[in-house]
Design an enzyme around this catalytic site. Structure first.
Site, PDB file in Angstrom:
ATOM      1  N   GLY A  13       0.791  -1.227   0.000  1.00 21.48           N
ATOM      2  CA  GLY A  13       0.000   0.000   0.000  1.00 21.48           C
ATOM      3  C   GLY A  13       0.824   1.278   0.000  1.00 21.48           C
ATOM      4  N   SER A  14       2.021   1.239  -0.565  1.00 15.90           N
ATOM      5  CA  SER A  14       2.802   2.484  -0.606  1.00 15.90           C
ATOM      6  C   SER A  14       2.167   3.492  -1.563  1.00 15.90           C
ATOM      7  CB  SER A  14       4.262   2.215  -0.970  1.00 15.90           C
ATOM      8  OG  SER A  14       4.377   1.764  -2.286  1.00 15.90           O
ATOM      9  N   MET A  91      -4.293  -7.210  -6.847  1.00 14.27           N
ATOM     10  CA  MET A  91      -3.748  -8.302  -7.663  1.00 14.27           C
ATOM     11  C   MET A  91      -4.770  -9.313  -8.167  1.00 14.27           C
ATOM     12  SD  MET A  91      -0.748  -7.230  -7.970  1.00 14.27           S
ATOM     13  CE  MET A  91      -0.055  -8.591  -8.878  1.00 14.27           C
ATOM     14  N   ILE A  93      -7.701 -10.113 -10.996  1.00 16.62           N
ATOM     15  CA  ILE A  93      -8.320  -9.685 -12.248  1.00 16.62           C
ATOM     16  C   ILE A  93      -9.831  -9.538 -12.021  1.00 16.62           C
ATOM     17  CG2 ILE A  93      -8.807 -10.376 -14.626  1.00 16.62           C
ATOM     18  CD1 ILE A  93      -6.055 -11.762 -14.617  1.00 16.62           C
ATOM     19  N   LEU A  94     -10.395  -8.467 -12.536  1.00 20.41           N
ATOM     20  CA  LEU A  94     -11.804  -8.156 -12.291  1.00 20.41           C
ATOM     21  C   LEU A  94     -12.660  -8.495 -13.517  1.00 20.41           C
ATOM     22  CD1 LEU A  94     -10.953  -4.767 -10.633  1.00 20.41           C
ATOM     23  CD2 LEU A  94     -11.964  -6.728  -9.431  1.00 20.41           C
ATOM     24  N   ASN A 108      -5.985   2.296 -12.551  1.00 23.23           N
ATOM     25  CA  ASN A 108      -4.994   1.308 -12.116  1.00 23.23           C
ATOM     26  C   ASN A 108      -3.609   1.883 -12.372  1.00 23.23           C
ATOM     27  OD1 ASN A 108      -3.830  -1.242 -11.363  1.00 23.23           O
ATOM     28  ND2 ASN A 108      -3.539  -1.694 -13.551  1.00 23.23           N
ATOM     29  N   HIS A 110       0.122   0.461 -13.333  1.00 23.15           N
ATOM     30  CA  HIS A 110       0.757  -0.752 -13.808  1.00 23.15           C
ATOM     31  C   HIS A 110       2.237  -0.478 -14.045  1.00 23.15           C
ATOM     32  CE1 HIS A 110       1.178  -4.596 -15.805  1.00 23.15           C
ATOM     33  NE2 HIS A 110       1.851  -3.981 -16.747  1.00 23.15           N
ATOM     34  N   SER A 137       2.518   3.096 -15.853  1.00 20.19           N
ATOM     35  CA  SER A 137       1.386   3.714 -16.553  1.00 20.19           C
ATOM     36  C   SER A 137       0.205   3.787 -15.595  1.00 20.19           C
ATOM     37  CB  SER A 137       0.959   2.863 -17.755  1.00 20.19           C
ATOM     38  OG  SER A 137       2.047   2.633 -18.633  1.00 20.19           O
ATOM     39  N   THR A 142     -10.417  -1.149 -18.118  1.00 21.59           N
ATOM     40  CA  THR A 142     -11.451  -1.735 -18.976  1.00 21.59           C
ATOM     41  C   THR A 142     -11.435  -3.247 -18.748  1.00 21.59           C
ATOM     42  OG1 THR A 142      -9.905  -2.000 -20.800  1.00 21.59           O
ATOM     43  CG2 THR A 142     -11.165   0.055 -20.738  1.00 21.59           C
ATOM     44  N   LEU A 145      -7.438  -6.747 -19.721  1.00 19.27           N
ATOM     45  CA  LEU A 145      -6.386  -6.520 -18.733  1.00 19.27           C
ATOM     46  C   LEU A 145      -5.330  -5.504 -19.207  1.00 19.27           C
ATOM     47  CD1 LEU A 145      -5.430  -7.583 -15.968  1.00 19.27           C
ATOM     48  CD2 LEU A 145      -4.029  -9.221 -17.205  1.00 19.27           C
ATOM     49  N   ASP A 146      -5.089  -4.501 -18.366  1.00 15.96           N
ATOM     50  CA  ASP A 146      -4.041  -3.497 -18.616  1.00 15.96           C
ATOM     51  C   ASP A 146      -4.148  -2.867 -20.005  1.00 15.96           C
ATOM     52  OD1 ASP A 146      -2.944  -3.966 -16.090  1.00 15.96           O
ATOM     53  OD2 ASP A 146      -1.676  -5.584 -16.835  1.00 15.96           O
ATOM     54  N   GLU A 175       6.057   5.966  -9.201  1.00 17.02           N
ATOM     55  CA  GLU A 175       4.621   5.672  -9.044  1.00 17.02           C
ATOM     56  C   GLU A 175       4.003   6.595  -8.007  1.00 17.02           C
ATOM     57  OE1 GLU A 175       3.739   1.536  -8.308  1.00 17.02           O
ATOM     58  OE2 GLU A 175       5.168   0.858  -9.800  1.00 17.02           O
TER      59      GLU A 175
HETATM   60  N1  NHR Z   1      -9.113  -6.132 -14.089  1.00 16.04           N
HETATM   61  C1  NHR Z   1      -9.471  -5.771 -15.314  1.00 16.04           C
HETATM   62  N2  NHR Z   1     -10.622  -6.232 -15.770  1.00 16.04           N
HETATM   63  N3  NHR Z   1      -8.737  -4.957 -16.093  1.00 16.04           N
HETATM   64  C2  NHR Z   1      -7.569  -4.500 -15.634  1.00 16.04           C
HETATM   65  O1  NHR Z   1      -6.855  -3.700 -16.413  1.00 16.04           O
HETATM   66  C3  NHR Z   1      -7.098  -4.867 -14.344  1.00 16.04           C
HETATM   67  C4  NHR Z   1      -7.924  -5.703 -13.585  1.00 16.04           C
HETATM   68  C5  NHR Z   1      -7.530  -6.120 -12.307  1.00 16.04           C
HETATM   69  C6  NHR Z   1      -6.311  -5.748 -11.808  1.00 16.04           C
HETATM   70  C7  NHR Z   1      -4.088  -4.688 -12.085  1.00 16.04           C
HETATM   71  C8  NHR Z   1      -3.118  -5.534 -12.919  1.00 16.04           C
HETATM   72  C9  NHR Z   1      -1.790  -4.893 -13.211  1.00 16.04           C
HETATM   73  O2  NHR Z   1      -1.692  -3.672 -13.193  1.00 16.04           O
HETATM   74  C10 NHR Z   1      -5.466  -4.948 -12.577  1.00 16.04           C
HETATM   75  C11 NHR Z   1      -5.870  -4.488 -13.834  1.00 16.04           C
HETATM   76  C12 NHR Z   1      -3.428  -8.929 -11.325  1.00 16.04           C
HETATM   77  C13 NHR Z   1      -3.108  -9.781 -12.362  1.00 16.04           C
HETATM   78  C14 NHR Z   1      -3.173 -11.280 -12.178  1.00 16.04           C
HETATM   79  O3  NHR Z   1      -2.738 -12.026 -13.031  1.00 16.04           O
HETATM   80  C15 NHR Z   1      -2.785  -9.230 -13.576  1.00 16.04           C
HETATM   81  C16 NHR Z   1      -2.795  -7.852 -13.734  1.00 16.04           C
HETATM   82  C17 NHR Z   1      -3.123  -6.999 -12.703  1.00 16.04           C
HETATM   83  C18 NHR Z   1      -3.423  -7.545 -11.482  1.00 16.04           C
HETATM   84  N4  NHR Z   1      -3.733 -11.777 -11.056  1.00 16.04           N
HETATM   85  C19 NHR Z   1      -3.931 -13.181 -10.731  1.00 16.04           C
HETATM   86  C20 NHR Z   1      -5.413 -13.565 -10.898  1.00 16.04           C
HETATM   87  O4  NHR Z   1      -5.653 -14.750 -11.149  1.00 16.04           O
HETATM   88  C21 NHR Z   1      -3.579 -13.479  -9.299  1.00 16.04           C
HETATM   89  C22 NHR Z   1      -2.188 -13.111  -8.949  1.00 16.04           C
HETATM   90  C23 NHR Z   1      -1.981 -13.049  -7.434  1.00 16.04           C
HETATM   91  O5  NHR Z   1      -2.954 -13.174  -6.651  1.00 16.04           O
HETATM   92  O6  NHR Z   1      -0.828 -12.801  -7.031  1.00 16.04           O
HETATM   93  O7  NHR Z   1      -6.304 -12.710 -10.726  1.00 16.04           O
HETATM   94  O8  NHR Z   1      -0.815  -5.596 -13.522  1.00 16.04           O
HETATM   95  C1  GAR Z   2       3.120  -1.313  -7.525  1.00 21.10           C
HETATM   96  O1  GAR Z   2       4.432  -1.330  -7.995  1.00 21.10           O
HETATM   97  C2  GAR Z   2       2.135  -1.454  -8.666  1.00 21.10           C
HETATM   98  O2  GAR Z   2       2.590  -0.851  -9.841  1.00 21.10           O
HETATM   99  C3  GAR Z   2       2.102  -2.937  -8.802  1.00 21.10           C
HETATM  100  O3  GAR Z   2       2.143  -3.440  -7.495  1.00 21.10           O
HETATM  101  C4  GAR Z   2       2.869  -2.542  -6.677  1.00 21.10           C
HETATM  102  C5  GAR Z   2       2.068  -2.238  -5.440  1.00 21.10           C
HETATM  103  O4  GAR Z   2       2.835  -1.524  -4.523  1.00 21.10           O
HETATM  104  N1  GAR Z   2       0.904  -3.347  -9.429  1.00 21.10           N
HETATM  105  C6  GAR Z   2       0.824  -4.474 -10.089  1.00 21.10           C
HETATM  106  O5  GAR Z   2       1.789  -5.184 -10.309  1.00 21.10           O
HETATM  107  C7  GAR Z   2      -0.557  -4.804 -10.547  1.00 21.10           C
HETATM  108  N2  GAR Z   2      -0.545  -6.109 -11.090  1.00 21.10           N
HETATM  109  P1  GAR Z   2       2.168  -0.878  -3.237  1.00 21.10           P
HETATM  110  O6  GAR Z   2       1.299  -1.940  -2.597  1.00 21.10           O
HETATM  111  O7  GAR Z   2       3.325  -0.534  -2.376  1.00 21.10           O
HETATM  112  O8  GAR Z   2       1.386   0.309  -3.696  1.00 21.10           O
END
Ligand code: NHR
Ligand code: GAR
Length: 214
Positions: A13-14, A91, A93-94, A108, A110, A137, A142, A145-146, A175
């Protein structure tokens, strides 16, 4: 009027802290109404409590499937009447249903120069590709993903002897500047997402957003 913000986290959560600090020093015209974590041990929950912000833990492991988890998450956010949803190291995916409910209202951060390196392990992939530049970024979320429209990117140099860990640290510092800036723009209604295009002060932003070089 202050915008009501929900922040979703999974870890340290930084980035949440950077936003809390920016609200406290009045650079963001908003208030965090709830911090939600999908992990009970996320350190970001302590940061929120320290700042007297309401916290909720919704563990994805307590739900049958993604749809049920997303539904609970959506209900919690709506209960707090959030006007902006900020993913800060969240972390999971939504689902499209969840994302569409908060269309044009969810950000988000990334750790890559999108559209490069969507998904995970971005720093290592940038190094392995021999890239000279990397960064983060801030984008609207949307269903893909990303893939949503990019508001801002920070740019850092990749050194010859760079490790994934050192690169991650370098990007992380940027960030904490990038995210509060974009949240401030949004809360001031300077940044708008309309039909998947971004406007800052009514001007169309480039495909890869506003640039901050370090
Ligand atoms: N959801 C949608 N629909 N669209 C995006 O752009 C999203 C999202 C949810 C999270 C953050 C994202 C990133 O910035 C984010 C963007 C998690 C994963 C992932 O693979 C990928 C990308 C991001 C966040 N998660 C695994 C899963 O099965 C679990 C990984 C874990 O728990 O450590 O959901 O990179
Ligand atoms: C950040 O570096 C962010 O860009 C990354 O997780 C870190 C969270 O740091 N996000 C992802 O990788 C999303 N998949 P924080 O908990 O210290 O804010």
């Amino acid at each position: 009027m202050k915008k009501r913000i929900a922040v979703l986290i999974s870890g340290s959560g930084s980035n949440l802290q950077a936003i809390i600090d920016a609200i406290n020093d009045k650079s963001i015209n908003g208030e965090i109404v709830v911090v939600i974590s999908n992990r009970a041990d996320a350190y970001g929950l302590s940061r929120a409590k320290q700042a007297n912000i309401a916290t909720k833990v919704l563990q994805h492991t307590d739900y049958q499937n993604r749809i049920d988890f997303d539904q609970a998450l959506l209900k919690t956010i709506d209960h707090y009447q959030a006007e902006l949803v900020v993913l800060a190291g969240f972390m999971r995916i939504l689902s499209a249903e969840f994302v569409n409910h908060f269309a044009d209202k969810m950000l988000n951060i990334h750790p890559s120069l999108l559209p490069k390196y969507k998904g995970l392990t971005t720093h290592q992939r940038a190094i392995d590709a021999g890239d000279k530049l990397h960064g983060c970024s801030v984008h609207f979320v949307t269903a893909q993903l990303d893939d949503g429209p990019i508001a801002l990117q920070t740019i850092v140099a990749i050194a010859a002897d760079e490790s994934a860990a050192s690169l991650q640290k370098k990007v992380h510092v940027t960030e904490h500047i990038a995210y509060p800036k974009v949240v401030a723009w949004y809360c001031d209604e300077r940044l708008k997402c309309i039909e998947n295009k971004l406007y800052l002060d009514s001007e169309l932003l480039s495909e890869t957003g506003f640039k901050l070089s370090f």
